[in-house]
Design a protein around this motif. Structure first.
Motif, short mmCIF file in Angstrom:
data_model
loop_
_atom_site.label_atom_id
_atom_site.label_comp_id
_atom_site.label_asym_id
_atom_site.label_seq_id
_atom_site.Cartn_x
_atom_site.Cartn_y
_atom_site.Cartn_z
N ALA A 1 0.82 -1.22 0.00
CA ALA A 1 0.00 0.00 0.00
C ALA A 1 0.85 1.26 0.00
N LYS A 2 1.99 1.25 0.67
CA LYS A 2 2.83 2.43 0.71
C LYS A 2 3.32 2.81 -0.68
N ARG A 3 3.67 1.82 -1.49
CA ARG A 3 4.13 2.11 -2.85
C ARG A 3 2.99 2.64 -3.70
N ARG A 4 1.81 2.07 -3.53
CA ARG A 4 0.63 2.59 -4.24
C ARG A 4 0.33 4.02 -3.81
N SER A 5 0.51 4.29 -2.52
CA SER A 5 0.27 5.64 -2.02
C SER A 5 1.25 6.63 -2.62
N LEU A 6 2.50 6.23 -2.72
CA LEU A 6 3.50 7.09 -3.34
C LEU A 6 3.14 7.39 -4.79
N LEU A 7 2.74 6.37 -5.53
CA LEU A 7 2.34 6.57 -6.92
C LEU A 7 1.11 7.47 -6.99
N ALA A 8 0.15 7.25 -6.11
CA ALA A 8 -1.06 8.08 -6.11
C ALA A 8 -0.72 9.54 -5.86
N ALA A 9 0.16 9.80 -4.89
CA ALA A 9 0.54 11.18 -4.60
C ALA A 9 1.21 11.84 -5.80
N LEU A 10 2.01 11.09 -6.54
CA LEU A 10 2.65 11.64 -7.74
C LEU A 10 1.62 11.86 -8.85
N LEU A 11 0.66 10.94 -8.99
CA LEU A 11 -0.35 11.07 -10.05
C LEU A 11 -1.34 12.20 -9.76
#
Length: 281
Positions: A23-33
Motif C-alpha cells: 500500500a505504501k508504494r501505491r500511495s507514493l504513486l497516487a501522490a505523484l499522479l
C-alpha cells in the motif's frame, strides 16, 4: 499504458496490470499522479504515506519505493509512452502525457459535457466519463489524511457528474432514466440533499408523485436522526413541487448544470502536507 486513480491505484499495460506491491508504494504513486508533471516534495510524500510521525528512515523508505517504481515502469517500456519518474532536488516528478491518467480524462470529459448545448451530446459525454470509474477512488492506497481528502474530492466530482447526467436526461424528457440514475446514488448517499432533491424532481416529472413524497419523508427523518437538522431549501422546494403536483421549469436543471464552471479536479485533489510537529523538526 493507463494510470488509474478512479478505483484501485494501478498501472495497466498491454501485458497486464503492473504488480505495484504494498500500500505504501501505491500511495507514493497516487501522490505523484495527483500532481502529474509537477515536483512533489518529499515532505508531501511523507504525509501521504504516514499519518503520524514517520519512521526515522522514512526518506530511505521513499527512495526504495521510487526505485522499485522506476524498475516497474522500465519493464513496461514507459519511456515509449513519454513517462519518466525523475528526481528534482528533494522532490520527485512523474513526467507523463496527462491523457494517460483516468482522472484527467474524466475531468476533461465532464468539462466538455457541461459545455454541450444538446442534452443528448451531454448524456453521451457524462456516460463516457463515469464509465472510467471502477470503484472508490484511490482504492488500495494507505488511508492517510491527504489521500483520503483527495479521494473524497474525486468522489464529489463523480456525484456532481451523476446529478448533471440526470439533469441532461430530464432535459430530453427522459425522467424515468433520470430517476434510475439518481436512485442508486441517493440510496448510497442518503444525507446528500442535492441527490435526494434531484431524485424527487425526476420522480415527480415521471408521474411518480407518491414515490417523490415518500423519498422526502425518508430523507427528512435521516437528516433529523443523523445530523439533527431540517431539510435545506433545495430539498424543501422539491417537496413543495411534489405536494403541488406541478412541474417546475425543466430549464432549471440546465441552468444549474451550465453554471458549475470547470471541474478543476487536479486543484481540488492536490495532496498537501500538514505543518511538521516539533518532534519532526
Amino acid at each position: 499504458m493507463e494510470f488509474r486513480l478512479l478505483g484501485a491505484v494501478s498501472v495497466a499495460t498491454e501485458v497486464g496490470v503492473l504488480p505495484l506491491g504494498p500500500a505504501k508504494r501505491r500511495s507514493l504513486l497516487a501522490a505523484l499522479l495527483l500532481r502529474p508533471n509537477h515536483p512533489v516534495p518529499v515532505d508531501r510524500l511523507t504525509a501521504a504515506l504516514w499519518d503520524h510521525e514517520p519512521p526515522l528512515r522514512s526518506r530511505g523508505v521513499i527512495q526504495g519505493h521510487v526505485s522499485r517504481l522506476r524498475v516497474l515502469l522500465a519493464t513496461a517500456d514507459a519511456e515509449m509512452f513519454g513517462v519518466e519518474l525523475l528526481t528534482q532536488g528533494t522532490a520527485y516528478v512523474l513526467r507523463m502525457p496527462e491523457s494517460l491518467l483516468d482522472a484527467h480524462r474524466f475531468e476533461e470529459l465532464v468539462t466538455l459535457a457541461r459545455g454541450q448545448r444538446a442534452p443528448a451530446d451531454a448524456v453521451a459525454m457524462y456516460q463516457e466519463a463515469l464509465s472510467l470509474w471502477q470503484g472508490p477512488a484511490l482504492t488500495g492506497a494507505y488511508p492517510s489524511q491527504p489521500l483520503q481528502a483527495a479521494a473524497q474530492a474525486l468522489e464529489e466530482l463523480r456525484l456532481a457528474s451523476v446529478e448533471s447526467l440526470a439533469g441532461a436526461w430530464s432535459r430530453m424528457g427522459e425522467h424515468a432514466r433520470a430517476a434510475a440514475v439518481l436512485r442508486a446514488e441517493a440510496g448510497a448517499h442518503p444525507l446528500r440533499e442535492s441527490l435526494s432533491a434531484a431524485l424527487m424532481r425526476a420522480l415527480q416529472r415521471a408521474g411518480r408523485r407518491t414515490e417523490a413524497l415518500d423519498w422526502f419523508h425518508r430523507t427528512r427523518r435521516l437528516l433529523a436522526d443523523e445530523l439533527g437538522v431540517d431539510p435545506g431549501k433545495e430539498l424543501a422546494d422539491a417537496y413543495a413541487m411534489a405536494l403541488r403536483g406541478t412541474d417546475e421549469s425543466e430549464q432549471e436543471d440546465g441552468g444549474r448544470d451550465a453554471g458549475r464552471g470547470p471541474v478543476g479536479a487536479r486543484a481540488a485533489v492536490t495532496v498537501t502536507s500538514p505543518a511538521p510537529s516539533p518532534a519532526a523538526v
